[in-house]
Design a protein around this motif. Sequence first.
Motif, PDB file in Angstrom:
ATOM      1  N   ALA A   1       0.427   6.277   6.339  1.00  0.00           N
ATOM      2  CA  ALA A   1       1.660   6.697   7.016  1.00  0.00           C
ATOM      3  C   ALA A   1       2.010   5.698   8.101  1.00  0.00           C
ATOM      4  O   ALA A   1       1.126   5.185   8.799  1.00  0.00           O
ATOM      5  N   ASP A   2       3.310   5.432   8.242  1.00  0.00           N
ATOM      6  CA  ASP A   2       3.815   4.581   9.325  1.00  0.00           C
ATOM      7  C   ASP A   2       4.368   5.478  10.428  1.00  0.00           C
ATOM      8  O   ASP A   2       5.142   6.397  10.152  1.00  0.00           O
ATOM      9  N   ILE A   3       4.009   5.175  11.660  1.00  0.00           N
ATOM     10  CA  ILE A   3       4.480   5.948  12.806  1.00  0.00           C
ATOM     11  C   ILE A   3       5.181   4.989  13.758  1.00  0.00           C
ATOM     12  O   ILE A   3       4.632   3.930  14.101  1.00  0.00           O
TER      13      ILE A   3
ATOM     14  N   GLY B   1       3.424  -8.002  11.227  1.00  0.00           N
ATOM     15  CA  GLY B   1       4.370  -6.881  11.230  1.00  0.00           C
ATOM     16  C   GLY B   1       3.792  -5.850  12.188  1.00  0.00           C
ATOM     17  O   GLY B   1       3.081  -6.202  13.127  1.00  0.00           O
ATOM     18  N   HIS B   2       4.037  -4.595  11.947  1.00  0.00           N
ATOM     19  CA  HIS B   2       3.434  -3.553  12.785  1.00  0.00           C
ATOM     20  C   HIS B   2       3.689  -3.763  14.274  1.00  0.00           C
ATOM     21  O   HIS B   2       2.826  -3.504  15.104  1.00  0.00           O
ATOM     22  N   ASP B   3       4.878  -4.293  14.568  1.00  0.00           N
ATOM     23  CA  ASP B   3       5.268  -4.462  15.969  1.00  0.00           C
ATOM     24  C   ASP B   3       6.328  -3.429  16.367  1.00  0.00           C
ATOM     25  O   ASP B   3       6.632  -3.266  17.539  1.00  0.00           O
ATOM     26  N   TYR B   4       6.923  -2.747  15.383  1.00  0.00           N
ATOM     27  CA  TYR B   4       7.832  -1.623  15.653  1.00  0.00           C
ATOM     28  C   TYR B   4       7.158  -0.293  15.303  1.00  0.00           C
ATOM     29  O   TYR B   4       7.639   0.761  15.665  1.00  0.00           O
ATOM     30  N   HIS B   5       6.112  -0.358  14.512  1.00  0.00           N
ATOM     31  CA  HIS B   5       5.413   0.859  14.083  1.00  0.00           C
ATOM     32  C   HIS B   5       3.935   0.543  13.938  1.00  0.00           C
ATOM     33  O   HIS B   5       3.558  -0.627  13.914  1.00  0.00           O
ATOM     34  N   PHE B   6       3.106   1.552  13.875  1.00  0.00           N
ATOM     35  CA  PHE B   6       1.717   1.324  13.472  1.00  0.00           C
ATOM     36  C   PHE B   6       1.447   2.109  12.205  1.00  0.00           C
ATOM     37  O   PHE B   6       2.191   3.021  11.841  1.00  0.00           O
TER      38      PHE B   6
ATOM     39  N   SER C   1       0.851  -1.203   0.000  1.00  0.00           N
ATOM     40  CA  SER C   1       0.000   0.000   0.000  1.00  0.00           C
ATOM     41  C   SER C   1       0.885   1.252   0.000  1.00  0.00           C
ATOM     42  O   SER C   1       1.932   1.260  -0.620  1.00  0.00           O
ATOM     43  N   HIS C   2       0.435   2.307   0.611  1.00  0.00           N
ATOM     44  CA  HIS C   2       1.183   3.589   0.627  1.00  0.00           C
ATOM     45  C   HIS C   2       1.297   4.179  -0.783  1.00  0.00           C
ATOM     46  O   HIS C   2       2.214   4.943  -1.053  1.00  0.00           O
ATOM     47  N   GLN C   3       0.387   3.828  -1.707  1.00  0.00           N
ATOM     48  CA  GLN C   3       0.565   4.271  -3.104  1.00  0.00           C
ATOM     49  C   GLN C   3      -0.153   5.558  -3.441  1.00  0.00           C
ATOM     50  O   GLN C   3       0.155   6.184  -4.458  1.00  0.00           O
TER      51      GLN C   3
HETATM   52 ZN   LIG Z   1       2.612   1.032   6.517  1.00  0.00          ZN
END
Ligand SMILES: [Zn+2]
Length: 308
Positions: free
Chosen positions: A146-148, A233-238, A139-141
């Motif tokens: 956004a990843d935080i 995933g999403h364990d270092y960022h959301f 995604s992100h296209q």
């Molecule tokens: Zn992302």
Amino acid sequence: MMFALARLTAALFLAAMGSALAQDPGTVEDKTLPPLEHPNSPSTPAKELFGRKSTPDPAAARAIGFYSRGCLAGAVALPINGATWQVMRLSRNRNWGHPKLVAFLERLADKAKKVGWNGLLVGDMSQPRGGPMLTGHTSHQIGLDADIWLTPMPDRKLSREEREFMSATMAVREDRRDVDPNVWTHAHTQLIRVAAEDPAVERIFVNAAIKKALCREAGSDRAWLAKVRPWRGHDYHFHVRIFCPPDSPQCEAQPPPESGEGCGHDLDPWFTEAMLRPPPPSTEPAKPKPGLTMANLPPACRQVLVAP
Ligand SMILES: [Zn+2]
């Protein structure tokens, strides 16, 4: 149920393979890519074309297509330093988004500070013209994701090297069944809650163990939990995804999440042995994935790509 679970597992393996992780280091070297030999060939992967664009299409802002199949006109950059945020991995040049995403992040950075989170470390948003990326992310296209980082901003301006090489913080416990109590704080919950409560936000992706912690800590005010959905995933960022903006008629909305807050037994499928301990990757060389070509993207993306 078995079929749904198998399908979910397969989708997750694919998603995990293509993820650019918050802990992946960047670089301080020049990253200019060599020109393509056949940029106009119909088989050229769109990521090779969009991955070489270093400036936005100067047209009016428009998110075009779907989150995982589209592009972005009129992108604006999130400034790399704000009072309550800093952008990480500058070498990736992915701090671009639809103006509504940039406005959301600035709003969130301010609200987060007020609930005890010291400021945002912002990871990948989109490329200057959106589109598929050479590394990571399906995604992100279209400039609406956004990843935080799940690491609060330090009280000082990070150096260029720190922004490339510093790692985000792993928030999930080693057995993957809950958050790490040595890392997780009430401020983590507050940060994700204020993000989810923003009316611009369509969905937030977090690791299932994090969702479990949010369910436990939400208290009686729980409506926001429905927007927060588990994903591998999403364990270092959301990951925050905002709604299609009104100025973008060609933006394709995502179907709404399943109803309910998604706590309790809804999370069971994420904590089976098979999900927690996926088999080791095959030793056979992976077949290269063909990837999207320009013909797979909305026709308007051709104009975005060739704009001056
Ligand atoms: Zn992302």
